[in-house]
Design a protein around this motif. Sequence first.
Motif, PDB file in Angstrom:
ATOM      1  N   PHE A  14      -9.371   2.922   6.697  1.00 47.81           N
ATOM      2  CA  PHE A  14      -8.060   3.676   7.064  1.00 47.81           C
ATOM      3  C   PHE A  14      -6.954   2.770   7.407  1.00 47.81           C
ATOM      4  O   PHE A  14      -7.092   1.524   7.645  1.00 47.81           O
ATOM      5  N   LYS A  15      -5.646   3.229   6.608  1.00 48.57           N
ATOM      6  CA  LYS A  15      -4.466   2.421   6.975  1.00 48.57           C
ATOM      7  C   LYS A  15      -3.329   3.370   7.190  1.00 48.57           C
ATOM      8  O   LYS A  15      -3.339   4.278   6.093  1.00 48.57           O
ATOM      9  N   LYS A  16      -2.623   2.876   8.184  1.00 51.11           N
ATOM     10  CA  LYS A  16      -1.335   3.802   8.321  1.00 51.11           C
ATOM     11  C   LYS A  16      -0.154   3.129   7.564  1.00 51.11           C
ATOM     12  O   LYS A  16       0.001   1.870   7.685  1.00 51.11           O
ATOM     13  N   LEU A  17       0.507   4.155   7.072  1.00 50.05           N
ATOM     14  CA  LEU A  17       1.730   3.643   6.172  1.00 50.05           C
ATOM     15  C   LEU A  17       2.862   2.964   7.243  1.00 50.05           C
ATOM     16  O   LEU A  17       3.173   3.773   8.104  1.00 50.05           O
ATOM     17  N   ARG A  18       3.298   2.029   6.934  1.00 42.04           N
ATOM     18  CA  ARG A  18       4.306   1.232   8.012  1.00 42.04           C
ATOM     19  C   ARG A  18       5.735   1.970   7.662  1.00 42.04           C
ATOM     20  O   ARG A  18       5.961   2.435   6.555  1.00 42.04           O
ATOM     21  N   LYS A  19       6.509   1.980   8.321  1.00 43.21           N
ATOM     22  CA  LYS A  19       7.953   2.328   7.938  1.00 43.21           C
ATOM     23  C   LYS A  19       8.806   1.557   6.892  1.00 43.21           C
ATOM     24  O   LYS A  19       9.625   2.442   6.159  1.00 43.21           O
ATOM     25  N   GLU A  20       8.537   0.292   6.890  1.00 43.51           N
ATOM     26  CA  GLU A  20       9.006  -0.609   5.914  1.00 43.51           C
ATOM     27  C   GLU A  20       8.400  -0.395   4.660  1.00 43.51           C
ATOM     28  O   GLU A  20       7.033  -0.490   4.417  1.00 43.51           O
ATOM     29  N   VAL A  21       8.972   0.151   3.717  1.00 46.37           N
ATOM     30  CA  VAL A  21       8.253   0.435   2.209  1.00 46.37           C
ATOM     31  C   VAL A  21       7.651  -1.024   1.710  1.00 46.37           C
ATOM     32  O   VAL A  21       8.677  -1.835   1.580  1.00 46.37           O
ATOM     33  N   GLN A  22       6.568  -0.979   1.409  1.00 46.86           N
ATOM     34  CA  GLN A  22       5.782  -2.109   1.031  1.00 46.86           C
ATOM     35  C   GLN A  22       4.656  -1.766  -0.058  1.00 46.86           C
ATOM     36  O   GLN A  22       4.158  -0.929   0.286  1.00 46.86           O
ATOM     37  N   PRO A  23       4.335  -2.804  -0.749  1.00 43.99           N
ATOM     38  CA  PRO A  23       3.048  -2.528  -1.576  1.00 43.99           C
ATOM     39  C   PRO A  23       1.753  -2.865  -0.891  1.00 43.99           C
ATOM     40  O   PRO A  23       1.799  -3.731   0.479  1.00 43.99           O
ATOM     41  N   TYR A  24       0.920  -1.980  -1.167  1.00 36.36           N
ATOM     42  CA  TYR A  24      -0.373  -2.040  -0.411  1.00 36.36           C
ATOM     43  C   TYR A  24      -1.508  -2.394  -1.406  1.00 36.36           C
ATOM     44  O   TYR A  24      -1.880  -1.711  -2.034  1.00 36.36           O
ATOM     45  N   PRO A  25      -1.901  -3.685  -1.532  1.00 39.15           N
ATOM     46  CA  PRO A  25      -2.868  -4.166  -2.525  1.00 39.15           C
ATOM     47  C   PRO A  25      -4.195  -3.714  -2.537  1.00 39.15           C
ATOM     48  O   PRO A  25      -5.103  -3.574  -3.342  1.00 39.15           O
TER      49      PRO A  25
ATOM     50  N   GLY B  83       3.902  21.785  24.069  1.00 34.09           N
ATOM     51  CA  GLY B  83       4.090  20.394  24.847  1.00 34.09           C
ATOM     52  C   GLY B  83       3.105  19.547  24.517  1.00 34.09           C
ATOM     53  O   GLY B  83       2.814  18.449  25.360  1.00 34.09           O
ATOM     54  N   LEU B  84       2.188  19.609  23.449  1.00 36.73           N
ATOM     55  CA  LEU B  84       1.046  18.659  23.282  1.00 36.73           C
ATOM     56  C   LEU B  84       1.612  17.529  22.415  1.00 36.73           C
ATOM     57  O   LEU B  84       2.709  17.483  21.894  1.00 36.73           O
ATOM     58  N   LYS B  85       0.900  16.646  22.273  1.00 32.70           N
ATOM     59  CA  LYS B  85       1.063  15.360  21.582  1.00 32.70           C
ATOM     60  C   LYS B  85       0.516  15.471  20.040  1.00 32.70           C
ATOM     61  O   LYS B  85       0.887  14.532  19.408  1.00 32.70           O
ATOM     62  N   ASP B  86      -0.101  16.419  19.711  1.00 34.66           N
ATOM     63  CA  ASP B  86      -0.446  16.623  18.361  1.00 34.66           C
ATOM     64  C   ASP B  86       0.554  16.466  17.431  1.00 34.66           C
ATOM     65  O   ASP B  86       1.482  17.094  17.556  1.00 34.66           O
ATOM     66  N   LYS B  87       0.395  15.902  16.254  1.00 37.07           N
ATOM     67  CA  LYS B  87       1.047  16.010  15.113  1.00 37.07           C
ATOM     68  C   LYS B  87       0.423  16.204  13.865  1.00 37.07           C
ATOM     69  O   LYS B  87      -0.766  16.218  13.993  1.00 37.07           O
ATOM     70  N   ALA B  88       1.201  16.685  12.965  1.00 35.37           N
ATOM     71  CA  ALA B  88       0.450  16.994  11.583  1.00 35.37           C
ATOM     72  C   ALA B  88       0.290  15.585  10.875  1.00 35.37           C
ATOM     73  O   ALA B  88       1.508  14.886  10.595  1.00 35.37           O
ATOM     74  N   TRP B  89      -0.588  15.257  10.429  1.00 37.41           N
ATOM     75  CA  TRP B  89      -1.031  14.099   9.535  1.00 37.41           C
ATOM     76  C   TRP B  89      -1.477  14.206   8.077  1.00 37.41           C
ATOM     77  O   TRP B  89      -2.398  15.242   8.125  1.00 37.41           O
ATOM     78  N   VAL B  90      -0.835  13.543   7.327  1.00 35.82           N
ATOM     79  CA  VAL B  90      -1.271  13.559   5.734  1.00 35.82           C
ATOM     80  C   VAL B  90      -2.375  12.362   5.430  1.00 35.82           C
ATOM     81  O   VAL B  90      -1.758  11.271   5.539  1.00 35.82           O
ATOM     82  N   PHE B  91      -3.498  12.870   5.020  1.00 33.78           N
ATOM     83  CA  PHE B  91      -4.476  11.642   4.861  1.00 33.78           C
ATOM     84  C   PHE B  91      -4.706  11.833   2.921  1.00 33.78           C
ATOM     85  O   PHE B  91      -4.812  12.928   2.606  1.00 33.78           O
ATOM     86  N   PHE B  92      -4.729  10.629   2.443  1.00 31.76           N
ATOM     87  CA  PHE B  92      -4.774  10.741   1.073  1.00 31.76           C
ATOM     88  C   PHE B  92      -5.513   9.299   0.652  1.00 31.76           C
ATOM     89  O   PHE B  92      -5.473   8.298   1.084  1.00 31.76           O
ATOM     90  N   ILE B  93      -6.266   9.434  -0.647  1.00 36.36           N
ATOM     91  CA  ILE B  93      -6.670   8.398  -1.611  1.00 36.36           C
ATOM     92  C   ILE B  93      -5.788   8.593  -2.611  1.00 36.36           C
ATOM     93  O   ILE B  93      -5.993   9.410  -3.428  1.00 36.36           O
ATOM     94  N   GLY B  94      -4.879   7.363  -2.989  1.00 39.57           N
ATOM     95  CA  GLY B  94      -4.115   7.537  -3.907  1.00 39.57           C
ATOM     96  C   GLY B  94      -3.681   5.983  -4.650  1.00 39.57           C
ATOM     97  O   GLY B  94      -4.094   5.010  -4.040  1.00 39.57           O
ATOM     98  N   GLU B  95      -2.917   6.173  -5.900  1.00 38.66           N
ATOM     99  CA  GLU B  95      -2.708   4.872  -6.223  1.00 38.66           C
ATOM    100  C   GLU B  95      -1.277   4.736  -6.274  1.00 38.66           C
ATOM    101  O   GLU B  95      -0.413   5.696  -6.606  1.00 38.66           O
ATOM    102  N   GLN B  96      -0.784   3.434  -5.805  1.00 37.94           N
ATOM    103  CA  GLN B  96       0.649   3.238  -5.492  1.00 37.94           C
ATOM    104  C   GLN B  96       1.105   2.737  -6.951  1.00 37.94           C
ATOM    105  O   GLN B  96       0.612   1.921  -7.490  1.00 37.94           O
ATOM    106  N   ASP B  97       2.368   3.295  -7.199  1.00 35.92           N
ATOM    107  CA  ASP B  97       3.146   2.765  -8.193  1.00 35.92           C
ATOM    108  C   ASP B  97       3.223   1.416  -8.105  1.00 35.92           C
ATOM    109  O   ASP B  97       3.911   0.794  -7.185  1.00 35.92           O
TER     110      ASP B  97
ATOM    111  N   ILE C  44      -7.718   4.780   2.822  1.00 39.23           N
ATOM    112  CA  ILE C  44      -7.384   6.078   2.945  1.00 39.23           C
ATOM    113  C   ILE C  44      -6.163   5.810   3.936  1.00 39.23           C
ATOM    114  O   ILE C  44      -6.117   5.474   4.927  1.00 39.23           O
ATOM    115  N   PHE C  45      -5.265   6.193   3.074  1.00 38.59           N
ATOM    116  CA  PHE C  45      -3.816   6.117   3.694  1.00 38.59           C
ATOM    117  C   PHE C  45      -3.333   7.350   4.598  1.00 38.59           C
ATOM    118  O   PHE C  45      -3.834   8.479   4.335  1.00 38.59           O
ATOM    119  N   TYR C  46      -2.691   7.162   5.761  1.00 38.62           N
ATOM    120  CA  TYR C  46      -2.044   8.406   6.468  1.00 38.62           C
ATOM    121  C   TYR C  46      -0.795   8.070   7.092  1.00 38.62           C
ATOM    122  O   TYR C  46      -0.376   6.842   7.253  1.00 38.62           O
TER     123      TYR C  46
END
Length: 304
Positions: free
Chosen positions: A176-187, A265-279, A191-193
């Motif tokens: 798994f890999k969380k996308l950083r706020k700074e837009v960057q390539p992921y070689p 008041g919960l800490k839960d967030k909605a997360w999107v997970f995906f397997i995709g190809e970066q442009d 499974i991104f989220y």
Amino acid sequence: MESARDKRTREIVEAEDLWLLDSVDTEGYVCWGCGITMHPAAWEKDKKVRAYFKKKRHIQHHHECDADAESTVIRQGLKESVRNILDSAPGLMPSGLKLIEQRPVVEPDIAGGESKSSSTRSASSASGEGNSPERQSRRQVNAIRNICRAFIRFPHDRGMSLNVPGISGQIYMTAFKKLRKEVQPYPEPKIFYAPLLWNKFSENDEKLIIPLSGEWGKDEAGKPKPTRSYQIHIEWTSWSKAKRTVVRKELEAARTEAIEAKDKGLKDKAWVFFIGEQDAENPEIFYVCDYRLICAIVGHITYP
């Protein structure tokens, strides 16, 4: 319950997969742990909540039913390792992903009136009752949803093996890999989220565009504004209406669940997970081509 066993095919079905069906047999499912009847709920197309299975009030799961014990294991897994349990649980911590296009074929001798009794016996035997085989071990799944649920639910067991074809990493921790706020390539393929925003999605007959978080700057007045942000482009030209509905409804359900969690008041967030190809030329864009390679889940992700 999030899953149940189909009486006819004997396969374990995720509740969200009911959105793929034009009609749902409300008497066609049993508990995969003990074989009692489970009824589909909230599967109708006009519902904004996530589909699930429920039992009748006056009927209880059998003693020591593995499915009924899931909630206890999940609560425990958030606090400590439960690997000894997960190793013998068929669906809690999937061993990998295997995309299968065709559903299991029902044998002629268990069709019609025979399917109920035969399938019920199969469900019961899977739980260890009667002359059943040994307790099942971890299994592969046909979509990433349960894999992503396991990543959230069992943070202390992310060292367990995971085989996802084409993905760099052989355990949950490294796949798994969380996308950083700074837009960057992921070689490396992962499974991104990322957090699912409450913004509206853009869609047409060719694609669905899901906006994600990204970089922020300031406008002329000094107020914060988004500058570059990630997007998921789901290219669904060849998809059936049902497959489009699955993705759309899951995103809507997750957004609704996240709003309810915030109100409580919960800490839960909605997360999107995906397997995709970066442009290659525009790293802001990821392309997803299969409805089974994207999901939206509400939860609190911890990193022990």
